[in-house]
Design a protein around this motif. Sequence first.
Motif, PDB file in Angstrom:
ATOM      1  N   GLY A   1     -19.254  44.240  23.882  1.00  0.00           N
ATOM      2  CA  GLY A   1     -18.305  43.193  23.521  1.00  0.00           C
ATOM      3  C   GLY A   1     -16.871  43.537  23.881  1.00  0.00           C
ATOM      4  N   ILE A   2     -16.721  44.509  24.783  1.00  0.00           N
ATOM      5  CA  ILE A   2     -15.373  44.904  25.167  1.00  0.00           C
ATOM      6  C   ILE A   2     -15.010  44.263  26.514  1.00  0.00           C
ATOM      7  CG2 ILE A   2     -13.913  46.878  25.793  1.00  0.00           C
ATOM      8  CD1 ILE A   2     -15.704  48.539  23.865  1.00  0.00           C
ATOM      9  N   THR A   3     -13.848  43.664  26.543  1.00  0.00           N
ATOM     10  CA  THR A   3     -13.355  43.038  27.766  1.00  0.00           C
ATOM     11  C   THR A   3     -12.767  44.124  28.664  1.00  0.00           C
ATOM     12  OG1 THR A   3     -12.811  41.160  26.387  1.00  0.00           O
ATOM     13  CG2 THR A   3     -11.838  41.204  28.590  1.00  0.00           C
ATOM     14  N   ILE A   4     -12.971  43.988  29.981  1.00  0.00           N
ATOM     15  CA  ILE A   4     -12.576  45.073  30.874  1.00  0.00           C
ATOM     16  C   ILE A   4     -11.753  44.550  32.048  1.00  0.00           C
ATOM     17  CG2 ILE A   4     -13.435  46.861  32.458  1.00  0.00           C
ATOM     18  CD1 ILE A   4     -15.998  46.878  30.625  1.00  0.00           C
TER      19      ILE A   4
ATOM     20  N   ARG B   1     -12.920  58.649  25.415  1.00  0.00           N
ATOM     21  CA  ARG B   1     -11.782  58.795  24.519  1.00  0.00           C
ATOM     22  C   ARG B   1     -11.156  57.442  24.214  1.00  0.00           C
ATOM     23  NH1 ARG B   1      -7.319  62.709  26.987  1.00  0.00           N
ATOM     24  NH2 ARG B   1      -6.873  60.755  28.034  1.00  0.00           N
ATOM     25  N   ALA B   2     -11.057  56.612  25.266  1.00  0.00           N
ATOM     26  CA  ALA B   2     -10.486  55.274  25.089  1.00  0.00           C
ATOM     27  C   ALA B   2     -11.402  54.427  24.204  1.00  0.00           C
ATOM     28  CB  ALA B   2     -10.276  54.605  26.443  1.00  0.00           C
ATOM     29  N   LEU B   3     -12.713  54.532  24.423  1.00  0.00           N
ATOM     30  CA  LEU B   3     -13.657  53.748  23.613  1.00  0.00           C
ATOM     31  C   LEU B   3     -13.588  54.132  22.142  1.00  0.00           C
ATOM     32  CD1 LEU B   3     -16.895  53.619  25.793  1.00  0.00           C
ATOM     33  CD2 LEU B   3     -15.305  51.752  25.287  1.00  0.00           C
ATOM     34  N   ALA B   4     -13.283  55.396  21.885  1.00  0.00           N
ATOM     35  CA  ALA B   4     -13.243  55.871  20.502  1.00  0.00           C
ATOM     36  C   ALA B   4     -12.133  55.193  19.700  1.00  0.00           C
ATOM     37  CB  ALA B   4     -13.071  57.383  20.463  1.00  0.00           C
ATOM     38  N   THR B   5     -11.169  54.603  20.387  1.00  0.00           N
ATOM     39  CA  THR B   5     -10.120  53.875  19.661  1.00  0.00           C
ATOM     40  C   THR B   5     -10.601  52.473  19.263  1.00  0.00           C
ATOM     41  OG1 THR B   5      -9.087  52.916  21.636  1.00  0.00           O
ATOM     42  CG2 THR B   5      -8.291  55.095  20.947  1.00  0.00           C
ATOM     43  N   GLU B   6     -11.843  52.170  19.597  1.00  0.00           N
ATOM     44  CA  GLU B   6     -12.460  50.877  19.277  1.00  0.00           C
ATOM     45  C   GLU B   6     -11.633  49.699  19.781  1.00  0.00           C
ATOM     46  OE1 GLU B   6     -13.524  51.070  15.091  1.00  0.00           O
ATOM     47  OE2 GLU B   6     -14.342  53.073  15.417  1.00  0.00           O
ATOM     48  N   PRO B   7     -11.447  49.648  21.115  1.00  0.00           N
ATOM     49  CA  PRO B   7     -10.595  48.610  21.697  1.00  0.00           C
ATOM     50  C   PRO B   7     -11.340  47.296  21.902  1.00  0.00           C
ATOM     51  CG  PRO B   7     -11.454  49.989  23.450  1.00  0.00           C
ATOM     52  CD  PRO B   7     -12.010  50.542  22.151  1.00  0.00           C
ATOM     53  N   GLN B   8     -10.563  46.241  22.093  1.00  0.00           N
ATOM     54  CA  GLN B   8     -11.147  44.974  22.527  1.00  0.00           C
ATOM     55  C   GLN B   8     -10.960  44.801  24.019  1.00  0.00           C
ATOM     56  OE1 GLN B   8      -9.179  43.819  19.010  1.00  0.00           O
ATOM     57  NE2 GLN B   8     -10.049  41.766  19.246  1.00  0.00           N
TER      58      GLN B   8
ATOM     59  N   THR C   1      -9.899  36.396  29.867  1.00  0.00           N
ATOM     60  CA  THR C   1     -10.589  35.793  28.724  1.00  0.00           C
ATOM     61  C   THR C   1     -11.509  36.822  28.096  1.00  0.00           C
ATOM     62  OG1 THR C   1     -10.779  33.965  30.262  1.00  0.00           O
ATOM     63  CG2 THR C   1     -11.681  33.608  28.085  1.00  0.00           C
ATOM     64  N   GLU C   2     -11.708  36.670  26.813  1.00  0.00           N
ATOM     65  CA  GLU C   2     -12.562  37.600  26.090  1.00  0.00           C
ATOM     66  C   GLU C   2     -13.957  37.666  26.714  1.00  0.00           C
ATOM     67  OE1 GLU C   2     -11.564  37.078  22.147  1.00  0.00           O
ATOM     68  OE2 GLU C   2     -12.538  38.932  21.495  1.00  0.00           O
TER      69      GLU C   2
ATOM     70  N   MET D   1      -7.444  33.119  24.821  1.00  0.00           N
ATOM     71  CA  MET D   1      -6.996  34.041  25.880  1.00  0.00           C
ATOM     72  C   MET D   1      -6.680  35.417  25.291  1.00  0.00           C
ATOM     73  SD  MET D   1      -7.012  33.404  28.987  1.00  0.00           S
ATOM     74  CE  MET D   1      -7.081  31.612  28.830  1.00  0.00           C
ATOM     75  N   LEU D   2      -7.363  36.454  25.792  1.00  0.00           N
ATOM     76  CA  LEU D   2      -7.144  37.788  25.233  1.00  0.00           C
ATOM     77  C   LEU D   2      -5.847  38.385  25.748  1.00  0.00           C
ATOM     78  CD1 LEU D   2      -8.500  39.912  23.426  1.00  0.00           C
ATOM     79  CD2 LEU D   2      -9.500  40.890  25.494  1.00  0.00           C
ATOM     80  N   LEU D   3      -5.683  38.305  27.064  1.00  0.00           N
ATOM     81  CA  LEU D   3      -4.483  38.880  27.679  1.00  0.00           C
ATOM     82  C   LEU D   3      -3.835  37.854  28.585  1.00  0.00           C
ATOM     83  CD1 LEU D   3      -2.828  41.568  28.282  1.00  0.00           C
ATOM     84  CD2 LEU D   3      -4.237  41.729  30.323  1.00  0.00           C
ATOM     85  N   GLU D   4      -2.523  37.733  28.465  1.00  0.00           N
ATOM     86  CA  GLU D   4      -1.775  36.815  29.317  1.00  0.00           C
ATOM     87  C   GLU D   4      -0.524  37.517  29.808  1.00  0.00           C
ATOM     88  OE1 GLU D   4      -1.641  33.326  26.601  1.00  0.00           O
ATOM     89  OE2 GLU D   4      -1.221  32.248  28.466  1.00  0.00           O
TER      90      GLU D   4
END
Lengths: 245, 320
Positions: free
Chosen positions: A185-188, A148-155, A26-27, A1-4
């Motif tokens: 591969g980024i969860t949204i 800008r947000a993507l540049a932080t290389e988020p998951q 989920t991822e 689980m990525l975020l709960e």
Amino acid sequence: MLLEATAVVMEFGSFRAVNGASLTVTEGDIVGLIGPNGAGKSTFFNCVAGDLTPTSGTIRFKGHDVTRATPEQHARLGMARSFQVPVTFEDMSVAENVMVGAFLRHGHRNAARRVADEILAFCGLDTLANARAGSLGTPGRKRLEIARALATEPQLLLLDEALAGLTPAEVRLAIDLVRKIQQRGITIVIVEHIMEVILSLTEHAVVFHQGKVIAEGPPRQVVDDPGVIAAYLGGSMKRVRTQIS
Amino acid sequence: MNINRIATIAGLLIIALWPLVVHDVFYQRVGALVLLAAISASAWNLIGGYGGQVSVGHVVYFGAGAYASLIVFTRWGWPPLAGAPIGVAVSLALAALVGTPTFRLRGHYFSMATIAAAELVRILASNWDVTGAAVGLMGPPVPRSVWDFSFTSPVPYHYLFLAVLLLLLWLTWLMQRSKMGFYLAAIRGGDRAARSLGVPVLRYKLYALLLSASFTSLAGTLYAVMVGFVDPESGLGILLSVKMVIIAALGGAGTLFGPLVGAVILVPLEEATNAMFGGGGTGITFIVYGAIILFVARFQPGGMAVIWRALTSRRKNRAA
Ligand SMILES: Nc1ncnc2c1ncn2[C@@H]1O[C@H](COP(=O)(O)OP(=O)(O)OP(=O)(O)O)[C@@H](O)[C@H]1O
Ligand SMILES: [Mg+2]
């Protein structure tokens, strides 16, 4: 689980903007968050992103308890976001805005610039790289916030009405962009009023009403839920229906 | 070569050669004072301009540098310049002490808190015998060696100040291009967005303040070395804080050469009015400051830097 997020409550004085909302992501998913105006979607986002500390409830991201973590800690852990009202750095160029994000994982200017250039091309902003951010219109700003947000290389990427105020043609471009982001591969998690967007992008929709989650599931099923229709009734359900048909 | 580079080189050449070209001591002195003001305004610019945190209490760091150099002289007979590292150390401590709580305040509240802190320090210094209380402190009456850096001619000061200014501008230039420069610009653009991108806002404000305070303190030491005297008004007066803000804003806050340009305009203006109206000139100073504040706030928040950019880009367009 990525975020709960579990039983999140956010009170402003005696008013409960978020009243025990839970969400698991989920991822690899794209989750759509819908609900009438004032349902508490943005407030919930702000709690998840660390902009607000919830009155109660817990938020776990990648197994870490981030309920009380600062926004910058969230960013470092791999959570990025856009704002409902875009807040770009007006006096900086488009490329420099994106570089600010890139500096999170790349300390050197040249490395940050390389990452920014790649992201700008990915988002279709390369031709505007040297324009002042303040000179962009709403669609450009929304795109820039995503870049800008993507540049932080988020998951995990939280998008708060990133497509609102766009023309239908721009919306289609933005939908393509969101799909491409998912393919990276980024969860949204995406808050959106335009049903077309939710229906075409997400497999899982969560409906907010008065600070609570009143329904969730496949978007087509969710919009036919009697509770959801009642929540929207008198409001924007007519719009929702016309957009579906 | 582009017009900016030509202007920069020409400007720096004029400044470097100034005391050799003009022989009148009055003009040489004005040149040195321009550089000294440019150092403190450029130091202020790091946090006030680049960081967007308008401190109106920077005189505490200036005062720390000025007092430190004359305290080491009166107490231990050291050359005043030897007080520089002590002034910087005290300023760093003060900056951490003042910055940590006040950076949580926004806009005008931050500026007001810095004024309050500075005024508090001035009142304390006016009543403390180590700082000479209301009377202040004197430097060496006659130079004991070159280390006292006490000369009748302004020329040696000119080059000492120029060296410090160039060092500061070089550091500022490096900072501006680095991660820190981008982070400060992001903070100026909006805390909330900056934080969402992982910018540790408080930490970077503090870095900028520490660097800024160090050089402001150095400016204070240089002032004390040149003038050989400091009292609560000349070392810790609020007017000095205001002057740093005005000079930077006039030239262009948050730009590399803005404070220097501001100093080149303001300091001669001030010296000329003082010379013309004698001791009563201080009243005129307030009028000049007020006029500049009005001009910058009402017509050109970006200062001369924006006017320069507009002029040079128009030339470019015409050429094209
Ligand atoms: N800082 C705040 N202080 C007080 N009330 C707030 C605050 N932020 C939001 N609210 C209230 O909380 C409720 C939920 O607001 P929120 O912005 O989260 O809704 P939303 O679902 O995002 O709506 P929209 O679709 O209009 O963006 C609203 O009634 C709003 O007025
Ligand atoms: Mg909202």
